[in-house]
Design an enzyme around this catalytic site. Structure first.
Site, PDB file in Angstrom:
ATOM      1  N   GLY A 193       0.775  -1.242   0.000  1.00  9.04           N
ATOM      2  CA  GLY A 193       0.000   0.000   0.000  1.00  9.04           C
ATOM      3  C   GLY A 193       0.807   1.294   0.000  1.00  9.04           C
ATOM      4  N   ASP A 194       2.090   1.217   0.335  1.00  8.90           N
ATOM      5  CA  ASP A 194       2.905   2.450   0.338  1.00  8.90           C
ATOM      6  C   ASP A 194       4.356   2.071   0.056  1.00  8.90           C
ATOM      7  OD1 ASP A 194       3.716   5.053   0.622  1.00  8.90           O
ATOM      8  OD2 ASP A 194       3.615   5.093   2.803  1.00  8.90           O
ATOM      9  N   LEU A 195       4.531   1.372  -1.082  1.00  4.88           N
ATOM     10  CA  LEU A 195       5.818   0.708  -1.328  1.00  4.88           C
ATOM     11  C   LEU A 195       6.828   1.614  -2.035  1.00  4.88           C
ATOM     12  CD1 LEU A 195       7.213  -1.932  -0.759  1.00  4.88           C
ATOM     13  CD2 LEU A 195       6.358  -2.813  -2.918  1.00  4.88           C
TER      14      LEU A 195
END
Ligand code: ADP
Length: 286
Positions: A193-195
């Site tokens: 989700g926030d890579l």
């Protein structure tokens, strides 16, 4: 770190603490390496009012990924509040700079994570993207989820903050009609989700770890879009990943549309320097 917190941690760990040193690089919380004679731990602490909630959600995300047995996350040892300071205690990952083989493993294991599926898009709870709330109301249609849970809330916030004008923000109908032809045959995949490049670590023995997740079930290309937003990962990462998840003729368009979400988040968090990138994607597709 105050001595009361140190002695509480020592009780939780059942070991005496020999050294506490600050860890730099985070932009939200204070971070420390906690050493005992045999082990090392990582502690995040924060005294803002919603920190305890943020850490609980972070711990949940780390545990959900960990339970898939596809890619590691640091083991969470405690998540609590002490003297109005919230803290999250986990295993310390002694990391190194990644080799091309490490990137290959990261690409492979991320693809394995993305094989974990669900009946719907979203999650059983909301979470955060950076310090902004991220709504995960479940939906069986990816077009609807990405429109109402991702793009619209950030566009609305940008309007409120006067970073975008009403005319620059596409309507719900406009967004959906663009996405309809691009989002076909999409299956829910468990996402980090926030890579971005600060949210994985490669341990000294070459094991990939994901940190600081903002998990939900979404299109797997969302994680890839984030990896490519600021420079991209090593080519061996993409070679391995794309041998397991094939690209199609719309992949590069979708990547831009998924990057739009992260760029809107950056616009809302960090201000006008992201306006140009946001505006050019909005003009191109909506
Ligand atoms: P923030 O949420 O405040 O942005 P991060 O989770 O990004 O904080 O962590 C801050 C720094 O600590 C980063 O440089 C990151 O690489 C490092 N870090 C995070 N988790 C661990 C861990 N479990 N072990 C070792 N270092 C870590």
């Amino acid at each position: 770190m105050n001595n009361d917190l140190k002695s509480l941690l020592s009780k939780i760990l059942n070991e005496s603490i020999t050294k506490v040193s600050p860890v730099h690089g985070g932009d939200i919380s204070k971070a420390f390496k906690i050493e005992t004679s045999n082990n090392a731990y990582f502690l995040k602490s924060n005294n803002v009012s919603n920190a305890s909630n943020m850490f609980q959600i972070e711990a949940y995300g780390l545990q959900v990924i960990r339970k898939t047995n596809t890619i590691k996350t640091p083991k969470v040892l405690a998540c609590d509040t002490f003297q109005n300071v919230a803290f999250l205690l986990m295993e310390f990952i002694d990391s190194k700079s990644p080799s091309s083989v490490d990137y290959k493993n990261l690409g492979y294991q991320l693809a394995q994570l993305h094989q974990c599926t669900s009946d719907s898009f979203g999650l059983d709870q909301d979470n955060f993207i950076g310090s902004l709330p991220q709504s995960n109301r479940q939906n069986t249609t990816w077009v609807d989820f990405y429109t109402t849970e991702r793009l619209l809330p950030q566009l609305e916030l940008a309007k409120q903050k006067q970073l975008l004008s009403k005319n620059e923000c596409p309507s719900i109908q406009n967004i959906k009609s663009t996405l309809e032809s691009l989002f076909t045959n999409i299956k829910p995949a468990l996402l980090h989700g926030d890579l971005w490049s600060g949210n994985y670590l490669i341990s000294k023995d070459g094991t990939p770890y994901l940190i600081d997740p903002a998990i939900y079930y979404g299109h797997h290309e969302v994680d890839i879009a984030m990896t490519k937003l600021f420079g991209g990962f090593d080519t061996s990462f993409y070679e391995t990943y794309s041998s397991l998840f094939k690209n199609d003729e719309n992949t590069s368009t979708r990547i831009e549309i998924y990057q739009l979400y992260y760029l809107l988040v950056h616009l809302n968090l960090f201000g006008r320097s992201y306006y140009g990138s946001v505006s050019s994607i909005l003009k191109k597709y909506f």
